[in-house]
Every structure is written in structure tokens, then in C-alpha cells.
Motif scaffolding. Structure first.
Motif, PDB file in Angstrom:
ATOM      1  N   HIS A  57      51.648  -4.851  25.034  1.00 24.47           N
ATOM      2  CA  HIS A  57      50.422  -5.632  25.192  1.00 24.47           C
ATOM      3  C   HIS A  57      49.190  -4.726  25.094  1.00 24.47           C
ATOM      4  CE1 HIS A  57      52.931  -9.006  26.254  1.00 24.47           C
ATOM      5  NE2 HIS A  57      53.541  -8.267  27.169  1.00 24.47           N
ATOM      6  N   GLN A  58      48.050  -5.356  24.822  1.00 25.60           N
ATOM      7  CA  GLN A  58      46.803  -4.593  24.716  1.00 25.60           C
ATOM      8  C   GLN A  58      46.050  -4.737  26.044  1.00 25.60           C
ATOM      9  OE1 GLN A  58      44.424  -5.806  21.354  1.00 25.60           O
ATOM     10  NE2 GLN A  58      42.717  -4.541  22.038  1.00 25.60           N
ATOM     11  N   VAL A  59      45.601  -3.624  26.595  1.00 19.40           N
ATOM     12  CA  VAL A  59      45.093  -3.659  27.963  1.00 19.40           C
ATOM     13  C   VAL A  59      43.701  -3.056  28.069  1.00 19.40           C
ATOM     14  CG1 VAL A  59      45.505  -2.722  30.279  1.00 19.40           C
ATOM     15  CG2 VAL A  59      47.419  -3.538  28.936  1.00 19.40           C
ATOM     16  N   SER A  60      42.869  -3.676  28.923  1.00 21.19           N
ATOM     17  CA  SER A  60      41.597  -3.066  29.302  1.00 21.19           C
ATOM     18  C   SER A  60      41.544  -3.097  30.833  1.00 21.19           C
ATOM     19  CB  SER A  60      40.440  -3.873  28.698  1.00 21.19           C
ATOM     20  OG  SER A  60      39.215  -3.361  29.150  1.00 21.19           O
ATOM     21  N   LEU A  61      40.859  -2.125  31.437  1.00 19.97           N
ATOM     22  CA  LEU A  61      40.818  -2.085  32.902  1.00 19.97           C
ATOM     23  C   LEU A  61      39.394  -1.830  33.391  1.00 19.97           C
ATOM     24  CD1 LEU A  61      43.318  -0.506  35.329  1.00 19.97           C
ATOM     25  CD2 LEU A  61      40.948   0.226  35.491  1.00 19.97           C
ATOM     26  N   LEU A  62      38.981  -2.602  34.376  1.00 24.10           N
ATOM     27  CA  LEU A  62      37.647  -2.429  34.970  1.00 24.10           C
ATOM     28  C   LEU A  62      37.808  -2.131  36.452  1.00 24.10           C
ATOM     29  CD1 LEU A  62      35.095  -5.204  33.941  1.00 24.10           C
ATOM     30  CD2 LEU A  62      35.101  -2.797  33.302  1.00 24.10           C
ATOM     31  N   ASP A  63      37.378  -0.938  36.862  1.00 25.91           N
ATOM     32  CA  ASP A  63      37.383  -0.641  38.294  1.00 25.91           C
ATOM     33  C   ASP A  63      35.963  -0.817  38.825  1.00 25.91           C
ATOM     34  OD1 ASP A  63      37.812   0.146  40.843  1.00 25.91           O
ATOM     35  OD2 ASP A  63      38.063   2.279  40.401  1.00 25.91           O
ATOM     36  N   LEU A  64      35.617  -2.067  39.092  1.00 26.29           N
ATOM     37  CA  LEU A  64      34.251  -2.377  39.528  1.00 26.29           C
ATOM     38  C   LEU A  64      33.967  -1.772  40.899  1.00 26.29           C
ATOM     39  CD1 LEU A  64      34.397  -6.108  38.407  1.00 26.29           C
ATOM     40  CD2 LEU A  64      33.120  -4.295  37.257  1.00 26.29           C
ATOM     41  N   ASN A  65      34.993  -1.725  41.753  1.00 24.69           N
ATOM     42  CA  ASN A  65      34.844  -1.114  43.075  1.00 24.69           C
ATOM     43  C   ASN A  65      34.567   0.385  42.937  1.00 24.69           C
ATOM     44  OD1 ASN A  65      35.430  -1.161  46.142  1.00 24.69           O
ATOM     45  ND2 ASN A  65      36.827   0.401  45.391  1.00 24.69           N
ATOM     46  N   GLY A  66      35.372   1.059  42.142  1.00 22.96           N
ATOM     47  CA  GLY A  66      35.226   2.508  41.988  1.00 22.96           C
ATOM     48  C   GLY A  66      33.879   2.886  41.408  1.00 22.96           C
ATOM     49  N   ARG A  67      33.449   2.153  40.404  1.00 25.50           N
ATOM     50  CA  ARG A  67      32.196   2.500  39.697  1.00 25.50           C
ATOM     51  C   ARG A  67      30.984   1.824  40.321  1.00 25.50           C
ATOM     52  NH1 ARG A  67      33.255   6.742  36.359  1.00 25.50           N
ATOM     53  NH2 ARG A  67      35.467   6.796  36.772  1.00 25.50           N
ATOM     54  N   ASP A  68      31.204   1.077  41.393  1.00 25.17           N
ATOM     55  CA  ASP A  68      30.139   0.301  42.055  1.00 25.17           C
ATOM     56  C   ASP A  68      29.407  -0.588  41.048  1.00 25.17           C
ATOM     57  OD1 ASP A  68      28.712  -0.719  44.081  1.00 25.17           O
ATOM     58  OD2 ASP A  68      27.438   1.030  44.417  1.00 25.17           O
ATOM     59  N   GLN A  69      30.205  -1.337  40.289  1.00 25.90           N
ATOM     60  CA  GLN A  69      29.646  -2.269  39.307  1.00 25.90           C
ATOM     61  C   GLN A  69      29.712  -3.701  39.847  1.00 25.90           C
ATOM     62  OE1 GLN A  69      32.257  -0.729  36.099  1.00 25.90           O
ATOM     63  NE2 GLN A  69      30.404  -0.655  34.856  1.00 25.90           N
ATOM     64  N   SER A  70      29.146  -4.617  39.085  1.00 24.92           N
ATOM     65  CA  SER A  70      28.997  -5.987  39.601  1.00 24.92           C
ATOM     66  C   SER A  70      29.831  -6.974  38.771  1.00 24.92           C
ATOM     67  CB  SER A  70      27.534  -6.389  39.498  1.00 24.92           C
ATOM     68  OG  SER A  70      27.198  -6.494  38.122  1.00 24.92           O
ATOM     69  N   TYR A  71      29.806  -8.227  39.218  1.00 28.73           N
ATOM     70  CA  TYR A  71      30.497  -9.261  38.440  1.00 28.73           C
ATOM     71  C   TYR A  71      29.807  -9.494  37.087  1.00 28.73           C
ATOM     72  CZ  TYR A  71      33.903 -10.392  42.013  1.00 28.73           C
ATOM     73  OH  TYR A  71      34.963 -10.319  42.874  1.00 28.73           O
ATOM     74  N   GLY A  72      28.529  -9.107  36.989  1.00 31.33           N
ATOM     75  CA  GLY A  72      27.847  -9.178  35.692  1.00 31.33           C
ATOM     76  C   GLY A  72      28.534  -8.267  34.680  1.00 31.33           C
ATOM     77  N   ASP A  73      28.975  -7.091  35.143  1.00 35.33           N
ATOM     78  CA  ASP A  73      29.685  -6.165  34.251  1.00 35.33           C
ATOM     79  C   ASP A  73      31.033  -6.760  33.833  1.00 35.33           C
ATOM     80  OD1 ASP A  73      27.853  -3.825  34.261  1.00 35.33           O
ATOM     81  OD2 ASP A  73      28.225  -3.939  36.409  1.00 35.33           O
ATOM     82  N   LEU A  74      31.639  -7.498  34.752  1.00 27.03           N
ATOM     83  CA  LEU A  74      32.906  -8.149  34.396  1.00 27.03           C
ATOM     84  C   LEU A  74      32.654  -9.183  33.290  1.00 27.03           C
ATOM     85  CD1 LEU A  74      35.879  -8.923  34.704  1.00 27.03           C
ATOM     86  CD2 LEU A  74      35.250 -10.354  36.660  1.00 27.03           C
ATOM     87  N   GLU A  75      31.608  -9.964  33.471  1.00 26.68           N
ATOM     88  CA  GLU A  75      31.310 -10.996  32.477  1.00 26.68           C
ATOM     89  C   GLU A  75      31.123 -10.361  31.085  1.00 26.68           C
ATOM     90  OE1 GLU A  75      27.997 -13.560  33.490  1.00 26.68           O
ATOM     91  OE2 GLU A  75      27.851 -14.156  31.385  1.00 26.68           O
ATOM     92  N   SER A  76      30.394  -9.249  31.031  1.00 30.92           N
ATOM     93  CA  SER A  76      30.179  -8.585  29.728  1.00 30.92           C
ATOM     94  C   SER A  76      31.509  -8.138  29.122  1.00 30.92           C
ATOM     95  CB  SER A  76      29.303  -7.341  29.883  1.00 30.92           C
ATOM     96  OG  SER A  76      28.162  -7.646  30.584  1.00 30.92           O
ATOM     97  N   GLU A  77      32.391  -7.598  29.975  1.00 27.21           N
ATOM     98  CA  GLU A  77      33.668  -7.106  29.447  1.00 27.21           C
ATOM     99  C   GLU A  77      34.541  -8.266  28.955  1.00 27.21           C
ATOM    100  OE1 GLU A  77      34.620  -4.399  28.485  1.00 27.21           O
ATOM    101  OE2 GLU A  77      36.810  -4.390  28.439  1.00 27.21           O
ATOM    102  N   VAL A  78      34.485  -9.392  29.666  1.00 31.51           N
ATOM    103  CA  VAL A  78      35.276 -10.559  29.222  1.00 31.51           C
ATOM    104  C   VAL A  78      34.768 -11.017  27.855  1.00 31.51           C
ATOM    105  CG1 VAL A  78      35.956 -12.941  29.753  1.00 31.51           C
ATOM    106  CG2 VAL A  78      35.778 -11.272  31.597  1.00 31.51           C
ATOM    107  N   ARG A  79      33.427 -11.033  27.684  1.00 31.38           N
ATOM    108  CA  ARG A  79      32.869 -11.460  26.389  1.00 31.38           C
ATOM    109  C   ARG A  79      33.236 -10.477  25.281  1.00 31.38           C
ATOM    110  NH1 ARG A  79      29.846 -15.759  27.277  1.00 31.38           N
ATOM    111  NH2 ARG A  79      28.811 -15.978  29.287  1.00 31.38           N
ATOM    112  N   ARG A  80      33.275  -9.179  25.630  1.00 29.96           N
ATOM    113  CA  ARG A  80      33.578  -8.168  24.617  1.00 29.96           C
ATOM    114  C   ARG A  80      35.068  -8.168  24.250  1.00 29.96           C
ATOM    115  NH1 ARG A  80      35.942  -3.476  23.791  1.00 29.96           N
ATOM    116  NH2 ARG A  80      36.829  -3.461  25.899  1.00 29.96           N
TER     117      ARG A  80
END
Ligand code: SF4
Length: 480
Positions: free
Chosen positions: A50-73
Motif C-alpha cells: 500500500h501507499q502510505v503518508s504519515l502526519l505527526d501533528l502532535n510531534g510537529r505541533d501542527q493543527s487540523y488545518g494541516d491535516l486538511e491540506s494533506e488530505v487534499r494533497r
């Protein structure tokens, strides 16, 4: 058909870092850990094609906005995230964010602590499609394979899911027997290890890692009690450490195992390999007091171990017996003193409010601390987590109303004992911290340690800042 899978460690909760790892699903103000279980899952999914991407929003202190961008990308077919009881509603925003972009993306969430209440989880998390309740190492890959082939989810053990306005749960998965079969976690999906540390930001680059998992002991309060123990052998562990050293210049590792020294021969093998290879990685581990003697601890020290954590729980034998700890207070004292004698830092954790707790047993615990003077200590209050025997003893028998799982955290009591109210237990916890932090003998003991281990000076300074900050400003909440 290969699927695109996005793995998500949700953002920090009210600015506080969150640990989302099996037995440890909590907010922890002073630690930022790699999302190790998601890194393992990523490696397993890639291995399956499978093809995988990973977002560690906690580790990088990122927000749900960053998640939304990654889902769109990335446009994933499925999104897998972890959640915890106390950050439940916040973590479910991972699913809502994904669904807001594209309703057809399947959402799956992993949480161990609530595995006995799948209906409630799915009812209270409307955007979560599938709940991975246990053994993510086998269940997550099986689930993604089933989604990719379009086969029935009834055939995937260890999950709960929605079907025709109903919630269905499947049976128990067969746990992974050979932990050496796990690929090296997909650390390459992290840009670097810069954000990560445990307790105090020192000794970086740092990582946690499991060298074994599960615990066959039966302590009545513990969420992982009686889980099968699976272990990695020395060559497999060394392979991961070598990789981390080469790729990130790793300096410190925390072996996140519940009971690192469960098998003495394995620990000796690991230590000999570490001595032989001299990777110059310092490491820390957790274990039970009766599984650590001076000879073994000395070998561990020689192999780079610099600290050990013991779950002592109580200085009262009566309390230890009541929770089936199967360790004596004497054994616990000997282990702490033996570890200190070979210049290991020792963290002891204690729980106030186990069955039978009264002010006398609280005093016995304080006496244990005064006598052994561990380098540091955690004082928690008992939490009757769902699925534990303690939960059954309190709510199954008495008919007491169960508290909301969102309130279950070891910094504030949700239930008392026969002789102590929840307020008494909270008071005992604060009293214990105060007794430790204002003890001249404790400070002196740690200064003596520093004179023998001057390289710990930076860590000790950061630790002293942490405890002052935590005690004075945060009242020991969301941290230990
Ligand atoms: S020894 Fe530790 S991990 Fe094992 S059941 Fe007891 S408290 Fe849990």
C-alpha cells in the motif's frame, strides 16, 4: 489493489502533548514521543504494497488545518488515527476533518484503553467508521487488505464497525507471535527526530521503541494485564538502533516495553550485543522490581542503560497483595537500592487509592520513598479503567455509576476507597510530591549522583526546571 492510506497522530490537546501508545494513552505535558505504533503500522502497510503518508501533528505541533491540506494533497482511500479516552472528542476531529474533505474516505481509529466498549466509542464518534480495538500490528494490515479487496469486514478480527444502522464487533484477533517479523518502523516518514524527548528535552535525538510488548502479570488496575508477551531478539533490536544511529544520529532510546527484563537471557543477549557494537546510545527501560538484581543491572549499565523505571505502586504489602502485584515491599526496596548502587537513575511510580488504601498505607508509601530516595517519582491516583479487574471490583459489584471515560486520568480521582474520599486521595498525591520535592536528603542524594555522573548535569537542570514549573504552575496536572 493497493490503497492510499494516511496515518494521523492528532494535534496536541489544548497545547499539551499527547501520548497515544497502548498502555499509555494520556496527555503528558513534558514529553513528546514518536507515534511509534503508527510508524510500525506504516511499515507493515508498505510491506503489503500500500501507499502510505504519515502526519505527526502532535510531534510537529501542527493543527487540523494541516491535516486538511494533506488530505487534499494525498487523496487517501483510508485514514487511520489514534485516540485516547481523555482527548476523545478532540482526537475525533481527525475523522471529521477527513470526512469534510471527502466523505468516501474510510476512517479507522486505534485506541487500546476503550477496547471493551466498542459500541460507546462508535456511538460517540459519528465520523469514525471502524474502531481498531486491539493488536493493531495484525488488525490494521488485515483491515486495509479487506478494504482493498472489498471483502466483508466481518472477517477482520479485532474491530467494530457500522453496518445497516447497527454496530457490529468481530472476535479476538490472533496476536502476533513472532515480534521479530515486524519490519523496522517507517521512521523515514518523519522529517527528523528533533521534536521528540521524554520528561525533559535532553539527550536528543531520542526515540522510544518496543523491544517486547505485552505483560502476562495480572495487576488488577492495569489495562495491559494478562496480555501475551511477545519479544524481539537482540539482532532485530540492534538492526533498528543501528539504522537510527546512522540516519538520525540517535543518542538516547527509551525501551517502551511494559516489562523489559521479563526474560533475563534475552536482556543479557541485548546487553552483550550493545557492548560489542558500542553504538554509544544511552537507554532507559521499565520493569518489575523482582526482575532486576544487581548483577543484571550492572550489565545493563555497562551496555548503556542510564535509567530504569519500576512500577512500585505502594509501600504497603497489604495494598500490593490486594492488587495481586506479586512483589514484596522488600524486593522493591532492594531493586531500587541495587539500581542506584550501579549508578542508574531510578524512577518509581506509585498509585494512591488502590483497594484498601487508608492514611496508614499512604504513610507506608511515603516511608518507602524516604528510605530509598529514588532519583524521581511519579505519584498517581488509581483509575478504574474499563476492562480491568479493578473496574469490575468497583462498578461490577457496588453498582456505583461509572464516570465518563473522558475524566479518567491519573491526576484526579474519580472514586475513593472505603477509608478515603477522592479528595483525600488527591490530597495524598500532592502531599507526596511536596514531601519529595522539599526533602533535603532527596536533593542531596541527587547531587551525589551528579557528582558521579557529571554528564547528567544538563538533564538534571532541565528536570529541576520541569518539576518546579509543574508543581508551582500546573499543580501536577496532565503530567507526572
Ligand atoms: S507488571 Fe506492570 S505492565 Fe504488567 S500487569 Fe502489572 S502493572 Fe501492568
Amino acid at each position: 489493489m493497493a490503497l492510499k492510506v494516511l496515518l494521523i497522530n492528532p494535534p496536541r490537546f489544548e497545547g499539551i502533548p499527547v501520548i497515544r501508545e497502548e498502555r499509555c494513552e494520556i496527555t503528558e505535558r513534558y514529553s513528546v514521543l514518536e507515534p511509534y505504533s503508527l510508524l510500525q503500522t506504516a511499515a507493515l502497510l508498505r510491506q503489503a504494497g500500500h501507499q502510505v503518508s504519515l502526519l505527526d501533528l502532535n510531534g510537529r505541533d501542527q493543527s487540523y488545518g494541516d491535516l486538511e491540506s494533506e488530505v487534499r494533497r494525498f487523496r487517501p482511500d483510508a485514514a487511520v488515527y489514534r485516540f485516547t479516552p481523555t482527548t476523545f472528542d478532540w482526537d475525533q476531529k481527525a475523522a471529521s476533518t477527513v470526512k469534510e474533505v471527502d466523505k468516501s474516505i474510510t476512517t479507522a481509529g486505534i485506541c487500546w484503553t476503550l477496547h471493551t466498549m466498542p459500541r460507546q466509542v462508535l456511538t460517540e464518534a459519528p465520523d469514525l467508521d471502524i474502531y481498531i480495538r486491539q493488536d493493531y500490528e495484525v488488525v490494521a494490515p488485515a483491515l486495509i487488505d479487506a478494504l482493498s479487496s472489498g471483502s466483508s469486514l466481518d472477517g477482520v478480527a479485532g474491530i467494530a464497525f457500522r453496518a445497516n444502522d447497527d454496530i457490529r464487533t468481530t472476535g479476538k484477533p490472533v496476536p502476533l507471535k513472532d515480534y521479530d517479523l515486524m519490519p523496522i518502523p517507517a521512521f523515514d516518514l518523519l522529517p527528523d527526530l528533533k521534536p521528540y524527548y521524554v520528561t525533559a528535552p535532553a539527550g536528543r535525538p531520542f526515540t522510544i521503541l518496543y523491544t517486547s510488548k505485552g505483560c502476562p502479570y495480572k495487576c488488577s488496575f492495569c489495562t495491559v494485564a494478562g496480555t501475551p508477551w511477545k519479544m524481539r531478539t537482540a539482532p532485530h533490536i540492534l538492526e533498528e538502533l543501528r539504522y537510527l544511529k546512522e540516519r538520525f544520529g540517535l543518542r538516547t532510546a527509551s525501551f517502551f516495553d511494559e516489562t523489559f527484563t521479563f526474560n533475563r537471557k534475552r536482556v543479557e543477549d541485548i546487553c552483550r550485543s550493545l557492548i560489542e557494537e558500542d553504538l554509544k546510545v544511552k537507554w532507559y527501560c521499565n520493569t518489575r522490581a523482582h526482575l532486576a538484581d544487581k548483577e543484571l543491572l550492572a550489565l545493563m549499565r555497562k551496555a548503556g542503560c542510564r535509567g530504569i523505571s519500576f512500577g512500585i505502586e505502594s509501600g504497603s504489602q497489604r495494598i500490593l497483595d490486594s492488587v495481586e502485584k506479586h512483589v514484596t515491599v522488600e524486593q522493591a526496596k532492594e531493586a531500587v537500592l541495587a539500581a542506584k548502587a550501579v549508578r542508574l537513575k531510578v524512577l518509581c511510580s506509585f498509585i494512591f487509592g488502590l483497594p484498601g488504601e487508608d492514611w496508614d498505607s499512604v504513610q507506608e508509601t511515603l516511608g518507602f520513598v524516604r528510605e530509598t530516595l529514588p532519583t524521581s517519582a511519579q505519584f498517581n491516583v488509581a483509575v478504574p479503567y474499563p476492562g480491568t479487574r479493578l473496574h469490575e471490583q468497583i462498578y461490577g459489584v457496588t453498582g456505583l455509576e461509572e464516570p465518563d471515560f473522558r475524566k479518567m486520568y491519573q491526576h484526579a480521582s474519580v472514586v475513593g476507597t472505603e477509608k478515603m474520599t477522592p479528595e483525600d486521595l488527591d490530597k495524598a498525591r500532592k502531599m507526596a510530591y511536596k514531601a519529595l520535592y522539599t526533602s533535603g536528603r532527596w536533593w542531596l542524594s541527587n547531587v551525589k549522583h551528579l557528582l558521579r555522573e557529571p554528564s547528567d548535569l544538563y538533564l538534571a537542570t532541565r528536570y529541576a526546571m520541569k518539576i518546579t514549573n509543574n508543581y508551582v504552575f500546573h499543580g501536577m496536572r496532565d503530567a507526572h
